[in-house]
Design a protein around this motif. Structure first.
Motif, PDB file in Angstrom:
ATOM      1  N   HIS A  79       1.785  -1.316   2.216  1.00  0.00           N
ATOM      2  CA  HIS A  79       2.409  -0.525   1.164  1.00  0.00           C
ATOM      3  C   HIS A  79       2.180   0.961   1.425  1.00  0.00           C
ATOM      4  O   HIS A  79       1.300   1.335   2.192  1.00  0.00           O
ATOM      5  CB  HIS A  79       1.807  -0.895  -0.188  1.00  0.00           C
ATOM      6  CG  HIS A  79       1.938  -2.344  -0.526  1.00  0.00           C
ATOM      7  ND1 HIS A  79       0.968  -3.281  -0.209  1.00  0.00           N
ATOM      8  CD2 HIS A  79       2.915  -3.032  -1.144  1.00  0.00           C
ATOM      9  CE1 HIS A  79       1.346  -4.480  -0.627  1.00  0.00           C
ATOM     10  NE2 HIS A  79       2.526  -4.349  -1.196  1.00  0.00           N
ATOM     11  N   GLY A  80       2.977   1.809   0.781  1.00  0.00           N
ATOM     12  CA  GLY A  80       2.694   3.232   0.765  1.00  0.00           C
ATOM     13  C   GLY A  80       3.703   4.147   1.418  1.00  0.00           C
ATOM     14  O   GLY A  80       3.695   5.347   1.158  1.00  0.00           O
ATOM     15  N   ARG A  81       4.569   3.619   2.251  1.00  0.00           N
ATOM     16  CA  ARG A  81       5.521   4.491   2.944  1.00  0.00           C
ATOM     17  C   ARG A  81       6.390   5.264   1.965  1.00  0.00           C
ATOM     18  O   ARG A  81       6.644   6.459   2.133  1.00  0.00           O
ATOM     19  CB  ARG A  81       6.391   3.649   3.895  1.00  0.00           C
ATOM     20  CG  ARG A  81       7.354   4.461   4.773  1.00  0.00           C
ATOM     21  CD  ARG A  81       8.751   4.485   4.187  1.00  0.00           C
ATOM     22  NE  ARG A  81       9.339   3.171   4.153  1.00  0.00           N
ATOM     23  CZ  ARG A  81      10.370   2.837   3.375  1.00  0.00           C
ATOM     24  NH1 ARG A  81      10.894   3.743   2.553  1.00  0.00           N
ATOM     25  NH2 ARG A  81      10.878   1.629   3.385  1.00  0.00           N
ATOM     26  N   ASP A  89       7.917  16.568   3.129  1.00  0.00           N
ATOM     27  CA  ASP A  89       9.231  17.058   3.533  1.00  0.00           C
ATOM     28  C   ASP A  89       9.561  16.700   4.980  1.00  0.00           C
ATOM     29  O   ASP A  89      10.674  16.952   5.432  1.00  0.00           O
ATOM     30  CB  ASP A  89       9.301  18.583   3.370  1.00  0.00           C
ATOM     31  CG  ASP A  89       9.244  19.000   1.904  1.00  0.00           C
ATOM     32  OD1 ASP A  89       9.812  18.275   1.064  1.00  0.00           O
ATOM     33  OD2 ASP A  89       8.628  20.043   1.611  1.00  0.00           O
ATOM     34  N   VAL A  90       8.596  16.132   5.707  1.00  0.00           N
ATOM     35  CA  VAL A  90       8.819  15.763   7.108  1.00  0.00           C
ATOM     36  C   VAL A  90       9.134  14.270   7.191  1.00  0.00           C
ATOM     37  O   VAL A  90       8.872  13.516   6.243  1.00  0.00           O
ATOM     38  CB  VAL A  90       7.578  16.093   7.964  1.00  0.00           C
ATOM     39  CG1 VAL A  90       7.252  17.578   7.896  1.00  0.00           C
ATOM     40  CG2 VAL A  90       6.377  15.247   7.542  1.00  0.00           C
ATOM     41  N   PRO A  91       9.701  13.800   8.316  1.00  0.00           N
ATOM     42  CA  PRO A  91       9.988  12.365   8.450  1.00  0.00           C
ATOM     43  C   PRO A  91       8.727  11.514   8.360  1.00  0.00           C
ATOM     44  O   PRO A  91       7.667  11.896   8.869  1.00  0.00           O
ATOM     45  CB  PRO A  91      10.610  12.268   9.848  1.00  0.00           C
ATOM     46  CG  PRO A  91      11.124  13.624  10.151  1.00  0.00           C
ATOM     47  CD  PRO A  91      10.187  14.571   9.474  1.00  0.00           C
ATOM     48  N   THR A 219      13.679  12.847   5.283  1.00  0.00           N
ATOM     49  CA  THR A 219      13.986  12.001   4.133  1.00  0.00           C
ATOM     50  C   THR A 219      14.884  12.713   3.126  1.00  0.00           C
ATOM     51  O   THR A 219      14.640  13.870   2.767  1.00  0.00           O
ATOM     52  CB  THR A 219      12.680  11.594   3.429  1.00  0.00           C
ATOM     53  OG1 THR A 219      11.803  11.003   4.387  1.00  0.00           O
ATOM     54  CG2 THR A 219      12.944  10.603   2.316  1.00  0.00           C
ATOM     55  N   SER A 220      15.905  12.023   2.655  1.00  0.00           N
ATOM     56  CA  SER A 220      16.740  12.553   1.584  1.00  0.00           C
ATOM     57  C   SER A 220      15.917  12.719   0.311  1.00  0.00           C
ATOM     58  O   SER A 220      15.115  11.842  -0.051  1.00  0.00           O
ATOM     59  CB  SER A 220      17.909  11.600   1.315  1.00  0.00           C
ATOM     60  OG  SER A 220      18.635  12.013   0.170  1.00  0.00           O
ATOM     61  N   TYR A 225      13.718   9.225  -3.132  1.00  0.00           N
ATOM     62  CA  TYR A 225      12.486   9.838  -2.634  1.00  0.00           C
ATOM     63  C   TYR A 225      12.378  11.308  -3.031  1.00  0.00           C
ATOM     64  O   TYR A 225      11.806  12.117  -2.309  1.00  0.00           O
ATOM     65  CB  TYR A 225      12.388   9.658  -1.115  1.00  0.00           C
ATOM     66  CG  TYR A 225      12.463   8.208  -0.703  1.00  0.00           C
ATOM     67  CD1 TYR A 225      11.531   7.291  -1.185  1.00  0.00           C
ATOM     68  CD2 TYR A 225      13.480   7.752   0.134  1.00  0.00           C
ATOM     69  CE1 TYR A 225      11.598   5.946  -0.840  1.00  0.00           C
ATOM     70  CE2 TYR A 225      13.547   6.411   0.490  1.00  0.00           C
ATOM     71  CZ  TYR A 225      12.618   5.521  -0.001  1.00  0.00           C
ATOM     72  OH  TYR A 225      12.679   4.191   0.346  1.00  0.00           O
ATOM     73  N   ALA A 226      12.939  11.640  -4.177  1.00  0.00           N
ATOM     74  CA  ALA A 226      12.760  12.988  -4.713  1.00  0.00           C
ATOM     75  C   ALA A 226      11.276  13.253  -4.940  1.00  0.00           C
ATOM     76  O   ALA A 226      10.496  12.320  -5.174  1.00  0.00           O
ATOM     77  CB  ALA A 226      13.525  13.136  -6.026  1.00  0.00           C
TER      78      ALA A 226
END
Length: 239
Positions: A79-81, A89-91, A219-220, A225-226
């Protein structure tokens, strides 16, 4: 380019092995920074430990005080991604998804060979959530604990090979994914014994992360994922 590769457990020797595997496949100019959580279990082999690891990984990343371009969560089926994706803000690349998506370029169906049987449902759920389950032939357990991968490597290789061969011959898998970050460095031995492509999740995640950074993608932030909404969180343990 600097990539943080975060082990999900607190065993420093396993972090070192994961970091070495990542560095071997990294392109020239990519710096690999292996990190160990400051708290958590010595091995992650169930839901309780996995949720604890998710917080430990977020804490460790947030406490890193140098610039970086991407983060790899080096735990299979953990879990956690999603939390990391909200925070950063990075991939963010998870080795479970990186391995499975890479395997689908190499064959019609893939199988995952992992450690204890109790971790199989966690991996199955992670693949289902990621939309990667349809071409998964099986998730097989070696019966080994995570720490046994280091303490008895010869037995580990034999157990992994046995399950990989069964996946190929019985489940009709065409590619094998090594289902534990601690299995880094074992792919050559398994490939030689099975005759099929073998994907290590750490190595796959490094190449995926590098590609995303080079493409200028991350990431969008418009919906799922705001960033977390500002609010009081009592007893917040993160750095």
């Amino acid at each position: 380019m600097r990539i943080l590769v975060v082990n999900v457990n607190t065993t420093a020797s396993m972090t070192a092995g994961i970091g070495a595997q990542a560095a071997r496949v990294a392109a020239p100019g990519t710096e690999i920074v292996p990190l160990t959580p400051r708290f958590g279990a010595e091995s992650v082999e169930g839901n309780l430990e996995s949720y604890l690891a998710a917080v430990g990984v977020m804490d460790r990343v947030l406490s890193y005080d140098q610039p970086y371009d991407a983060v790899i969560q080096a735990g299979y089926g953990e879990h956690g991604r999603e939390g990391l994706q909200e925070l950063l803000d990075v991939p963010v690349v998870d080795i479970t998804e990186a391995a499975a998506s890479t395997a689908m370029y190499l064959g019609h169906r893939y199988s995952v060979v992992t450690t204890l049987d109790r971790t199989v449902p966690l991996i199955e759920d992670r693949l289902l959530l990621a939309g990667l389950d349809r071409r998964c032939a099986s998730v097989r357990s070696t019966g080994l604990g995570v720490l046994e991968l280091e303490s008895d490597p010869e037995r580990a290789v034999e157990a992994i090979v046995a399950q990989a061969e069964a996946a190929v011959h019985e489940d009709r898998a065409e590619v094998i994914c090594l289902g534990c970050g601690g299995m880094a460095e074992l792919e050559t031995a398994v490939r030689e014994r099975t005759g099929v492509p073998v994907v290590d999740g750490v190595a796959a995640a490094v190449t995926v992360a590098e590609s995303l950074v080079r493409l200028g993608l991350s990431t969008s932030k418009v919906r799922t994922y705001a960033p977390p909404r500002p609010k009081r969180i009592d007893g917040w343990p993160l750095a």
